[in-house]
Design a protein around this motif. Structure first.
Motif, short mmCIF file in Angstrom:
data_model
loop_
_atom_site.label_atom_id
_atom_site.label_comp_id
_atom_site.label_asym_id
_atom_site.label_seq_id
_atom_site.Cartn_x
_atom_site.Cartn_y
_atom_site.Cartn_z
N ASN A 28 30.00 43.43 45.21
CA ASN A 28 28.56 43.58 45.05
C ASN A 28 28.07 44.79 45.84
OD1 ASN A 28 28.37 42.74 47.79
ND2 ASN A 28 28.17 40.59 47.18
N ASP A 29 26.77 45.06 45.76
CA ASP A 29 26.21 46.26 46.40
C ASP A 29 26.40 46.23 47.91
OD1 ASP A 29 25.40 47.15 43.93
OD2 ASP A 29 23.35 46.35 44.11
N ARG A 30 26.24 45.06 48.50
CA ARG A 30 26.40 44.94 49.95
C ARG A 30 27.82 45.26 50.37
NH1 ARG A 30 28.21 40.87 53.24
NH2 ARG A 30 27.36 40.79 55.36
N GLU A 31 28.79 44.77 49.64
CA GLU A 31 30.20 45.02 49.98
C GLU A 31 30.57 46.48 49.80
OE1 GLU A 31 31.73 40.52 48.72
OE2 GLU A 31 31.61 42.16 47.26
N ALA A 74 39.15 45.95 48.51
CA ALA A 74 39.58 44.81 47.69
C ALA A 74 40.95 44.34 48.16
CB ALA A 74 39.63 45.21 46.22
N VAL A 75 41.09 43.06 48.41
CA VAL A 75 42.37 42.50 48.86
C VAL A 75 42.92 41.49 47.85
CG1 VAL A 75 41.82 42.83 51.30
CG2 VAL A 75 41.18 40.69 50.17
N VAL A 76 42.21 41.31 46.73
CA VAL A 76 42.63 40.36 45.71
C VAL A 76 43.03 41.10 44.44
CG1 VAL A 76 41.94 38.40 44.26
CG2 VAL A 76 41.10 38.57 46.61
N ILE A 78 46.74 37.82 47.30
CA ILE A 78 45.78 38.14 48.35
C ILE A 78 46.50 38.86 49.48
CG2 ILE A 78 44.09 37.23 49.97
CD1 ILE A 78 43.70 34.85 48.16
N GLU A 79 46.05 40.08 49.76
CA GLU A 79 46.64 40.87 50.84
C GLU A 79 45.93 40.57 52.16
OE1 GLU A 79 46.39 44.97 49.85
OE2 GLU A 79 47.14 44.69 47.81
N LYS A 80 46.66 40.69 53.24
CA LYS A 80 46.08 40.53 54.57
C LYS A 80 45.60 41.88 55.06
CE LYS A 80 47.06 38.82 59.24
NZ LYS A 80 48.07 38.24 60.15
N PRO A 81 44.29 42.03 55.33
CA PRO A 81 43.77 43.34 55.78
C PRO A 81 44.47 43.84 57.03
CG PRO A 81 41.98 41.84 55.22
CD PRO A 81 43.24 41.02 55.21
N GLY A 82 44.85 45.10 57.01
CA GLY A 82 45.49 45.71 58.17
C GLY A 82 46.94 45.34 58.35
N TYR A 140 41.43 35.23 35.68
CA TYR A 140 40.55 36.17 34.99
C TYR A 140 40.03 37.20 35.98
CZ TYR A 140 40.79 32.81 31.22
OH TYR A 140 41.25 31.99 30.22
N CYS A 141 40.26 38.46 35.67
CA CYS A 141 39.84 39.54 36.56
C CYS A 141 38.47 40.07 36.14
CB CYS A 141 40.88 40.66 36.56
SG CYS A 141 41.22 41.35 34.93
N THR A 142 38.02 41.14 36.78
CA THR A 142 36.67 41.65 36.55
C THR A 142 36.47 42.16 35.13
OG1 THR A 142 37.36 43.81 37.41
CG2 THR A 142 36.41 42.26 38.98
N GLN A 143 37.55 42.54 34.44
CA GLN A 143 37.42 43.05 33.08
C GLN A 143 37.21 41.94 32.05
OE1 GLN A 143 39.85 43.99 35.16
NE2 GLN A 143 39.24 46.11 35.60
N HIS A 144 37.52 40.72 32.40
CA HIS A 144 37.38 39.62 31.46
C HIS A 144 35.91 39.17 31.40
CE1 HIS A 144 41.80 39.06 32.29
NE2 HIS A 144 41.76 39.00 30.97
#
Length: 243
Positions: free
Chosen positions: A16-19, A26-28, A39-43, A58-62
């Motif tokens: 979203n705009d805030r993120e 993105a870690v997913v 899911i990746e672990k940040p850092g 279902y990803c963002t394109q679906h």
């Protein structure tokens, strides 16, 4: 049977705009063909991502339409044939439950699962032959372990949870409104939506503070015989839950 089992699917929303303003990463990631979520672990780039497998991913394109046709359509179709069904959206605040379940009413492409289910049911009713339908709706909220009737005359009243030896668990004196069209369903949905308990959070200024359950109750009766009273009557319900 596999068609009668519980199925779990995951949907990943875009940032979203805030993120984006916070330069979040993105870690997913998803493998839709295999129904897998990573899911990746940040850092910790050297660590392998956590892997989870679902009945669907279902990803963002679906689109919601694609997800509905593949996941919800068979379930709602079963309800019109006399079987009970439940669509339950679960996730933390800001994860996209409202967008998936209700969508954006002004844009047909972004209509959610609930309005699509309304359309599905009434299209089936219109096409049915030698069959009568009675469709009623109820809408309740569970908040701080109390049950409220979002369509009742007093939406602040605490309702009682009871159990019937034949029909199972039910809410005593819960309002049941007869509906004849998609428009009537949407009007009642909007009425109940305004009565929810909401509160502002860092993720969502209108976050629901409760679990809301909208149920479509159907009575289906065949009229093919000369004496309708002799025909079987089937009861089914489609429950649409959104924490």
């Amino acid at each position: 049977m596999a068609s009668e089992s519980v199925k779990v699917v995951v949907r990943c929303r875009p940032m979203n705009d805030r993120e984006r303003a916070l330069n979040c990463k993105a870690v997913v990631s998803l493998d839709s063909d295999r129904g897998q979520c990573f899911i990746e672990k940040p850092g910790a780039a050297e660590e392998p991502p956590k892997q989870f497998t679902f009945d669907g991913a279902y990803c963002t394109q679906h689109t919601t339409e694609q997800m509905y046709n593949e996941v919800a359509y068979p379930l709602v179709e079963g309800v019109t044939e006399g079987y009970n069904g439940t669509i339950f959206a679960y996730g933390q605040t800001g994860s996209g439950k409202s967008f998936t379940m209700q969508g954006v009413a002004e844009l047909a492409a972004y209509r959610g699962v609930i309005p699509r289910a309304f359309e599905h049911i009434f299209e089936t009713i219109q096409c049915a032959e030698n069959t009568k339908f009675l469709v009623r709706t109820s809408y309740l909220e569970i908040y701080n372990e109390e049950i409220r009737d979002l369509l009742g005359n007093d939406t602040k009243q605490n309702m009682e949870l009871k159990e019937h030896p034949e029909h199972g668990v039910y809410v005593r004196n819960l309002s049941m409104r007869t509906v004849h069209s998609v428009t009537e369903c949407e009007r009642l949905m909007e009425q109940g939506w305004r009565n929810r308990s909401v509160g502002c959070t860092l993720m969502n200024k209108d976050s629901s503070r409760s679990h809301s359950i909208f149920t479509i109750h159907m009575e289906i009766c065949s009229t093919g015989q000369t004496l309708e009273i002799l025909n079987p009557r089937f009861h089914s319900a489609l429950t649409l839950c959104r924490p």
